[in-house]
Design an enzyme around this catalytic site. Sequence first.
Site, PDB file in Angstrom:
ATOM      1  N   GLU A  28      31.284  37.066  49.956  1.00 56.51           N
ATOM      2  CA  GLU A  28      31.690  38.440  50.542  1.00 56.51           C
ATOM      3  C   GLU A  28      30.343  38.569  52.118  1.00 56.51           C
ATOM      4  O   GLU A  28      29.563  37.517  51.349  1.00 56.51           O
ATOM      5  CB  GLU A  28      31.066  39.736  49.726  1.00 56.51           C
ATOM      6  CG  GLU A  28      30.660  40.893  50.370  1.00 56.51           C
ATOM      7  CD  GLU A  28      30.817  42.169  49.725  1.00 56.51           C
ATOM      8  OE1 GLU A  28      30.883  42.287  47.877  1.00 56.51           O
ATOM      9  OE2 GLU A  28      30.736  43.186  49.663  1.00 56.51           O
ATOM     10  N   ASN A  73      32.750  45.617  48.686  1.00 57.13           N
ATOM     11  CA  ASN A  73      32.765  46.276  49.953  1.00 57.13           C
ATOM     12  C   ASN A  73      32.243  46.811  50.432  1.00 57.13           C
ATOM     13  O   ASN A  73      32.531  47.252  51.297  1.00 57.13           O
ATOM     14  CB  ASN A  73      30.755  47.570  48.501  1.00 57.13           C
ATOM     15  CG  ASN A  73      31.122  48.159  47.513  1.00 57.13           C
ATOM     16  OD1 ASN A  73      32.369  47.577  47.056  1.00 57.13           O
ATOM     17  ND2 ASN A  73      29.885  48.060  46.529  1.00 57.13           N
ATOM     18  N   ASN A 173      39.671  47.625  48.463  1.00 62.15           N
ATOM     19  CA  ASN A 173      38.296  47.130  46.946  1.00 62.15           C
ATOM     20  C   ASN A 173      38.317  48.453  47.079  1.00 62.15           C
ATOM     21  O   ASN A 173      37.408  49.562  47.748  1.00 62.15           O
ATOM     22  CB  ASN A 173      37.492  46.642  48.574  1.00 62.15           C
ATOM     23  CG  ASN A 173      36.543  45.616  46.804  1.00 62.15           C
ATOM     24  OD1 ASN A 173      36.672  45.588  46.461  1.00 62.15           O
ATOM     25  ND2 ASN A 173      35.258  46.785  47.041  1.00 62.15           N
ATOM     26  N   GLU A 174      37.994  48.289  45.477  1.00 62.87           N
ATOM     27  CA  GLU A 174      36.858  49.527  44.364  1.00 62.87           C
ATOM     28  C   GLU A 174      37.511  51.002  45.598  1.00 62.87           C
ATOM     29  O   GLU A 174      36.407  51.862  45.182  1.00 62.87           O
ATOM     30  CB  GLU A 174      35.704  48.827  43.952  1.00 62.87           C
ATOM     31  CG  GLU A 174      35.920  47.873  43.802  1.00 62.87           C
ATOM     32  CD  GLU A 174      34.622  47.554  42.886  1.00 62.87           C
ATOM     33  OE1 GLU A 174      33.617  48.038  43.476  1.00 62.87           O
ATOM     34  OE2 GLU A 174      33.963  46.460  42.516  1.00 62.87           O
ATOM     35  N   TYR A 245      32.174  43.400  35.761  1.00 63.16           N
ATOM     36  CA  TYR A 245      30.608  43.059  35.643  1.00 63.16           C
ATOM     37  C   TYR A 245      29.945  43.164  34.463  1.00 63.16           C
ATOM     38  O   TYR A 245      30.264  43.864  33.220  1.00 63.16           O
ATOM     39  CB  TYR A 245      30.388  43.173  36.622  1.00 63.16           C
ATOM     40  CG  TYR A 245      30.390  43.188  37.927  1.00 63.16           C
ATOM     41  CD1 TYR A 245      30.167  42.207  38.912  1.00 63.16           C
ATOM     42  CD2 TYR A 245      31.195  43.712  38.507  1.00 63.16           C
ATOM     43  CE1 TYR A 245      30.285  40.994  39.845  1.00 63.16           C
ATOM     44  CE2 TYR A 245      31.831  43.525  39.663  1.00 63.16           C
ATOM     45  CZ  TYR A 245      31.482  42.645  40.165  1.00 63.16           C
ATOM     46  OH  TYR A 245      31.982  41.629  41.382  1.00 63.16           O
ATOM     47  N   GLU A 293      37.358  40.030  40.619  1.00 59.80           N
ATOM     48  CA  GLU A 293      35.327  39.921  40.786  1.00 59.80           C
ATOM     49  C   GLU A 293      35.693  39.893  38.943  1.00 59.80           C
ATOM     50  O   GLU A 293      35.994  41.261  38.616  1.00 59.80           O
ATOM     51  CB  GLU A 293      35.032  41.193  41.731  1.00 59.80           C
ATOM     52  CG  GLU A 293      35.155  41.113  42.784  1.00 59.80           C
ATOM     53  CD  GLU A 293      34.331  42.552  43.423  1.00 59.80           C
ATOM     54  OE1 GLU A 293      33.572  43.138  43.246  1.00 59.80           O
ATOM     55  OE2 GLU A 293      34.417  43.224  44.622  1.00 59.80           O
ATOM     56  N   GLN A 350      29.806  35.542  42.727  1.00 55.34           N
ATOM     57  CA  GLN A 350      30.341  35.420  43.836  1.00 55.34           C
ATOM     58  C   GLN A 350      29.724  34.134  43.793  1.00 55.34           C
ATOM     59  O   GLN A 350      30.057  33.283  43.213  1.00 55.34           O
ATOM     60  CB  GLN A 350      29.648  36.128  44.979  1.00 55.34           C
ATOM     61  CG  GLN A 350      29.455  37.860  45.235  1.00 55.34           C
ATOM     62  CD  GLN A 350      29.594  38.022  46.293  1.00 55.34           C
ATOM     63  OE1 GLN A 350      29.278  37.487  47.462  1.00 55.34           O
ATOM     64  NE2 GLN A 350      29.791  39.884  46.056  1.00 55.34           N
TER      65      GLN A 350
HETATM   66  O1  AHR Z   1      30.449  41.282  44.312  1.00 57.98           O
HETATM   67  C1  AHR Z   1      29.572  42.437  44.934  1.00 57.98           C
HETATM   68  C2  AHR Z   1      30.114  43.994  45.065  1.00 57.98           C
HETATM   69  O2  AHR Z   1      30.371  44.349  43.716  1.00 57.98           O
HETATM   70  C3  AHR Z   1      30.903  44.642  45.325  1.00 57.98           C
HETATM   71  O3  AHR Z   1      31.239  43.728  46.923  1.00 57.98           O
HETATM   72  C4  AHR Z   1      32.032  45.091  45.203  1.00 57.98           C
HETATM   73  O4  AHR Z   1      33.512  44.702  45.774  1.00 57.98           O
HETATM   74  C5  AHR Z   1      31.371  45.609  43.385  1.00 57.98           C
HETATM   75  O5  AHR Z   1      31.120  46.513  42.901  1.00 57.98           O
END
Ligand code: AHR
Length: 504
Positions: A28, A73, A173-174, A245, A293, A350
Amino acid sequence: MIMKAKISVNRSFVIGEADKNIFGGFVEHLGRCVYNGLYEPDHPEADQDGFRKDVIELVRELDMPVTRYPGGNFVSGYDWKDGIGPRENRPVRADFTWKAVEPNTVGLDEFIRWCRKIDSDILYAVNISTNTPKAAGELVEYANIPGGTYWSELRKKNGSAEPHNIRLWCLGNEVDGDWQVGHMTAGEYGRIAHETAKIMKLADDSIKLCACGSSVFSLSTFGSWDIEVMRHLFFDVEYLSIHMYFSNREQDLPKFLAVPEQVDQRISAAVAACDAVAAEKKSTRKIMIALDEWNIWYRGKISCAPEDIWQHGKAQNEEIYDMSDVLVAGGALLSMLDHADRLKIACLAQTVNVISPIMTIPGGGCWKQTIFYPFRETSRYGRGTVLRSVIDSPTYRMEGFCTGNINYLRSTVVWRQEENELTVFAINRADEIMEFTACMEKFECREVVAAEEIYHESMNAVNSPENEAVHPEDIPANRFSLSGDTLTAELKPLSWNMFRIRVK
Ligand code: AHR
């Protein structure tokens, strides 16, 4: 008494082929991932394109066949047209999401060049939130149409005579999260994503699309979002994208080690949403899941230091991983393998510096975090036919947690038919030695060709540029044996392990 646990598999009982794309990465435009990370033109290791060769070497070691780009994001405020053409004409923009400056020095054409160097395809996320469906169509035209149209000719003029042939695309994205620039309701997203998909596939009908699924468990729309979105996009997309996450903010190790069961639950929920809509549509079409992700993320500060606002290439979201993260990342990968029938893409978020297995020092070296190793070993030796397993293990209880009883043993067996090898992955989540047995029915097992473990007596052990405290080591031959179709091994407490067995 020594704790005993067993996995049994059978040659005829198969979950599916592990898609190589579950070993993907994510780059990113954020913090020091691109600028002052993989791209550092003044660095002694920089190649003629400004990319660090030492970083390329480490990414190649991880062997990521697909890389999601350019966000995240970030993409929701990004215009891909800013990043093409002569660099001196490219605008310097405010990146509102991360309160940074985007110089647009690296754009699509440069990133494609980097991907060629690491042998990776792109999973390109289009800006669905604040850009138009037409702009997404023009991006496909620029990237994939060989020539003869305005945008494809411009690509040629910009130095790429051949099309980039980007096959995989994310529709935003999201978008379900209010933190997203251009957040939408499921209905709004479904409508716009449908129109965007239509234009993109008219530009190139061979591309495959991912719809944004629910991004975070805590959102009130979690789950229902997926169903509503799929009702709009069921025949437009091939994948539903989900994000995960993990954190150990509560300092509860047993709960943290049960992350793989959370991943199981999350993938199954996404599959269920897709299949529920398939039933409504009276269709046998199977939408696949893209966990595009995933990682451990809680220690790294989200925002940059106040003095670094409206700059670029400054540290943001940098996480230092420890031994406990090896067990969690390694376990999450086993869960992904265990869903090989429906999970077809996964991207470690990432790849460089930002919540990443690879860290760089500006002007200096680069080094491997602890999670580098379970990823590398699973990526190298986890590609093949994933076998359905039965696990017999002592358990521990997780009150209020999704699955209740958690096996101390998490284990997966992959049959690498071309190599005539079985890979047995085993994670001992108990804080004591485990006597591990793997019974591989209907296989003629010949010999153990490799046995390795990742272990450290402290769960807080971390790697650094000076000291690689956590890394794989060979397991001495006196700690395992192979007899007929059965492997027996002594696993250290709280350890990640892998055995490669030559079979006929
Ligand atoms: O990977 C960091 C962020 O986590 C990304 O930009 C977003 O898609 C997610 O919330």
